[in-house]
Design a protein around this motif. Structure first.
Motif, short mmCIF file in Angstrom:
data_model
loop_
_atom_site.label_atom_id
_atom_site.label_comp_id
_atom_site.label_asym_id
_atom_site.label_seq_id
_atom_site.Cartn_x
_atom_site.Cartn_y
_atom_site.Cartn_z
N ALA A 33 -21.44 10.78 -23.31
CA ALA A 33 -21.42 9.37 -22.94
C ALA A 33 -22.52 9.09 -21.92
O ALA A 33 -22.63 9.79 -20.91
N GLU A 34 -23.31 8.08 -22.20
CA GLU A 34 -24.38 7.71 -21.27
C GLU A 34 -23.83 6.93 -20.09
O GLU A 34 -24.31 7.03 -18.96
N ARG A 35 -22.78 6.15 -20.34
CA ARG A 35 -22.14 5.37 -19.28
C ARG A 35 -20.73 5.00 -19.75
O ARG A 35 -20.39 5.16 -20.92
N TYR A 36 -19.94 4.47 -18.82
CA TYR A 36 -18.59 4.02 -19.16
C TYR A 36 -18.21 2.85 -18.26
O TYR A 36 -18.79 2.65 -17.18
N GLU A 37 -17.24 2.08 -18.71
CA GLU A 37 -16.70 0.97 -17.94
C GLU A 37 -15.18 1.11 -17.88
O GLU A 37 -14.56 1.61 -18.82
N VAL A 38 -14.59 0.65 -16.77
CA VAL A 38 -13.15 0.70 -16.60
C VAL A 38 -12.66 -0.72 -16.34
O VAL A 38 -13.24 -1.45 -15.52
N SER A 39 -11.61 -1.12 -17.03
CA SER A 39 -11.07 -2.46 -16.85
C SER A 39 -10.49 -2.62 -15.45
O SER A 39 -10.20 -1.63 -14.76
N GLU A 40 -10.30 -3.86 -15.04
CA GLU A 40 -9.82 -4.15 -13.69
C GLU A 40 -8.46 -3.52 -13.43
O GLU A 40 -8.17 -3.07 -12.31
#
Length: 544
Positions: free
Chosen positions: A91-98
Motif C-alpha cells: 500500500a502506498e498510502r491509506y486513509e482512516v474514517s473519522e
C-alpha cells in the motif's frame, strides 16, 4: 577468526545432507523443477531456518519456521520497518474514517507479482476472505476478528459476502472493522494477511509446495526448494522497491541441531545462526553473541479438567514452587528474563510506559506458600495422596528436557511430590496438546503482532490457543470489552485486569521471556529481527 565463506551452497548442502532432518509436516520430496533456480550474484546470505517450513501458503502458515522465509518472499499492505513500526509497503498510502472503523488502502501502481502481473486489491480481498473461510481451516483465522463479519464467517454463522473486505477498484481496498482499534496496522503485518495470486491459487492447489510454481510479491522470489535441506531465494526484480534490496539472494538451511549449525558457522557455511544452548553462556560472555528482544514467553500449561489440576490452589502451588531465576541462570543461561506475567516486555502503554513494567510481577517463587496451597488444595479435593502427575515436553531442543528435569527436581524438593516425565515426538506434540491429552505440558508463545491483546486473547473460552480447558466468564468479558474499547488508556486497564485474573486462576504459569541470541559474521549488516518474530532481509547486505 578468518572464515572462508561458502557462497555456493552446494558444498554446505553436501556436508550436511546426512544430518539434516525435517518435521512431520514436510512437503512431499522430489518433483522439484529448479529451472527458476539461480546461483547468480555474489551476495548470497546463508542462514539457518531450523526446519522445513510447514507451509509457504500465507493463510496456512502460522509458525516461525514458515513465517521467517515467507516474510521475505511475500509482502502485505504494511511492513514493519527497522524500528518495528508498521509502514506502507504494497500500500502506498491509506486513509482512516473519522470513527476509526473504515480503512481505505491505495496500492502502489508498480506493485507486481514475481511473474510480472500487477498486485491488485482483489488479490488482497481474495486472500483475506480465504483466511477466514471455514474450508481453508486456517489456524490464524482468529487474527481477523477485528474485521466486520470475519468471525461469523469462519464460525459458520455468516457468509463470505458478510466479510467487510472489498476491492473498490484494481488498486483500492476498503476494510471495515467492528471496533476502532489502533493496533490494526500492526496486525496486518502478520504473514496471514499477505495476498495471494488469485489465478495461481485457483488453478493449482499445490502452488505453494514447489519453487517452480510459487508466485510471490516480496523483496525476494523463491527459486529453489530442496525439501528438508534448503530454500533458495533471489532478489525479485518485479518488486516495487527492488532498488533497496542489496542481496542477490539468500539460502535458508534446515538444520534442527544447533550444534551442527554452529559447527557449520565456524567452518564458514553459515553467515548467522543461534548459539547452541550448552555453549551460549560462554559465547555471550565472550561478546560473540548479539542479543535481540523477542516478544514471547516460555510457559507450562495445566489441563484443568484432569486431576489434580482442576483445583486452583494445586495449580498455584505447582507454579509458586518453581524457581524461575534458577532456570534462567543455571539451566538456559542465555540472559533471558524470568517471567512474572504472561505479556512480555516491549509493548508501550499510551503513557509511554511498558505494559510489563506497569503490570509488574503477578506471582512469586515462594516455597512455604506453595506447600500451604498444596495442603489446602488436597484437603478441598479429599486427597490423602496426590494423583500421579506427568510433565510432557516435546523432543527437539535440549533445553526442553533440561527444564522439565529441573521442574521435576524442584517439585521433589519443594513439594515432596514425585512427578513423571514424558518426552513426546515434536511431530505429534501439538496435536496431543490441542486434543487436551496432556496433564501438564510445555508451551511457548511468540507474538503475532505488537499488542498485549495478542497474548491475552489466547485464554478465552474455546480459543484454539487455550489448550487448558480453562473457562472464565469474567475473563472472556474483559477481553471482549478491551476489543470494543476505543479509549486506549481504558483498553490497557482492561488488559491488566485480565492478566491479573488469569494469573490468579493459574491455568498456566510462565517461566521466562524469550530473547534472540544471534551469532553473526561481521560481514553481515542490515538484518532486522523484529520482536514479534519476523526476520527481514530486505535491507540486509554482505561486505566480504
Amino acid at each position: 577468526m578468518q572464515k572462508k565463506w561458502l557462497v555456493g551452497t552446494m558444498a554446505a548442502t553436501m556436508m550436511l545432507a546426512a544430518c539434516t532432518t525435517g518435521t512431520s509436516n514436510d512437503a512431499e520430496p522430489g518433483g522439484n523443477d529448479n529451472t527458476n533456480d539461480s546461483d547468480g550474484g555474489d551476495k548470497i546470505l546463508i542462514v539457518n531456518n531450523g526446519a522445513e517450513p510447514v507451509s509457504l501458503d500465507p493463510q496456512i502458515a502460522f509458525e516461525s519456521v514458515s513465517s521467517a522465509p515467507l516474510n521475505n518472499i511475500m509482502e502485505g499492505l504494511m511492513r514493519l520497518n527497522a524500528e518495528h513500526v508498521p509502514e506502507e509497503a504494497t500500500a502506498e498510502r491509506y486513509e482512516v474514517s473519522e470513527d476509526g472503523l473504515t480503512y481505505t488502502f491505495y496500492l502502489r501502481e508498480n506493485a507486481n507479482w514475481s511473474n510480472g502481473d500487477p498486485v491488485t486489491a482483489e488479490d488482497f480481498e481474495y486472500a483475506w476472505k480465504r483466511l477466514v473461510d471455514p474450508e481453508t481451516g486456517s489456524p490464524a483465522a482468529f487474527l481477523a476478528n477485528l474485521i466486520e463479519g470475519a468471525t461469523e464467517f469462519y464460525e459458520g454463522e455468516g457468509t463470505e459476502e458478510d466479510v467487510m473486505v472489498t476491492a473498490l477498484d484494481e488498486k483500492t481496498l476498503e476494510v471495515v472493522l467492528n471496533s476502532p482499534q489502533q493496533y490494526f496496522l500492526n496486525l496486518i503485518t502478520n504473514p496471514s494477511f499477505f495476498p495471494v495470486h488469485k489465478d495461481t491459487v485457483e488453478e493449482d492447489g499445490s502452488w505453494h509446495q514447489e519453487a517452480s510454481t510459487y508466485v510471490g510479491n516480496g523483496p525476494f522470489t523463491l527459486t529453489g526448494w530442496d525439501h528438508n535441506t534448503e530454500l533458495r531465494m533471489t532478489r525479485n526484480d518485479h518488486y516495487w522497491d527492488a532498488e533497496s534490496v542489496a542481496l542477490d539472494g539468500a539460502t535458508w538451511l534446515m538444520l534442527e541441531d544447533q550444534n551442527t549449525a554452529y559447527s557449520l558457522y565456524e567452518q564458514g557455511g553459515l553467515h548467522t545462526t543461534t548459539p547452541p544452548a550448552d555453549l551460549a553462556e560462554e559465547l555471550i560472555a565472550s561478546g560473540e553473541v548479539d542479543l535481540y528482544d523477542q516478544a514471547g514467553t516460555y510457559f507450562y500449561r495445566f489441563l484443568t479438567t484432569e486431576e489434580p489440576f482442576q483445583n486452583k490452589k494445586i495449580r498455584q502451588a505447582f507454579a509458586k514452587a518453581v524457581d524461575r531465576e534458577t532456570i534462567v541462570e543455571s539451566v538456559i543461561r542465555q540472559n533471558q528474563r524470568p517471567a512474572g506475567g504472561f505479556v512480555a516486555y516491549g509493548f508501550p502503554e499510551p503513557s509511554g510506559e511498558d505494559f510489563r513494567e506497569v503490570g509488574g510481577d503477578l506471582f512469586a517463587y515462594d516455597v512455604e506458600e506453595a506447600q500451604q496451597l498444596l495442603r489446602e488444595g488436597m484437603e478441598e479435593e479429599g486427597y490423602e495422596t496426590l494423583p500421579n502427575v506427568t510433565i510432557s515436553y516435546s523432543s527437539g531442543p535440549a533445553e526442553h528436557e533440561r527444564i522439565a528435569e529441573s521442574l521435576q527436581q524442584m517439585y521433589a524438593e519443594n513439594l515432596e511430590v514425585d512427578v513423571n516425565l514424558e518426552v513426546v515426538e515434536s511431530s505429534v506434540f501439538l496435536d496431543r496438546q490441542r486434543g487436551l491429552e496432556m496433564q501438564m505440558s510445555r508451551s511457548s508463545f511468540i507474538a503475532d503482532y505488537a499488542d498485549p491483546i495478542n497474548f491475552l486473547e489466547s485464554f478465552i473460552t474455546d480459543s484454539s490457543m487455550n489448550r487448558t480447558a480453562w473457562s472464565n466468564e469474567t475473563y472472556d468479558q474483559l477481553i471482549a470489552d478491551s476489543k470494543a474499547e476505543a479509549d486506549e488508556e481504558r483498553r490497557f486497564e482492561l488488559l491488566h485486569e485480565a492478566e491479573a485474573l488469569v494469573l490468579d486462576e493459574m491455568p498456566f504459569f510462565p517461566l521466562y521471556f524469550y530473547n534472540q541470541p544471534v551469532l553473526q559474521h561481521e560481514s553481515v549488516s542490515g538484518i532486522v529481527r523484529h520482536p514479534v518474530g519476523y526476520t527481514e532481509l530486505k535491507w540486509a547486505d554482505l561486505n566480504e
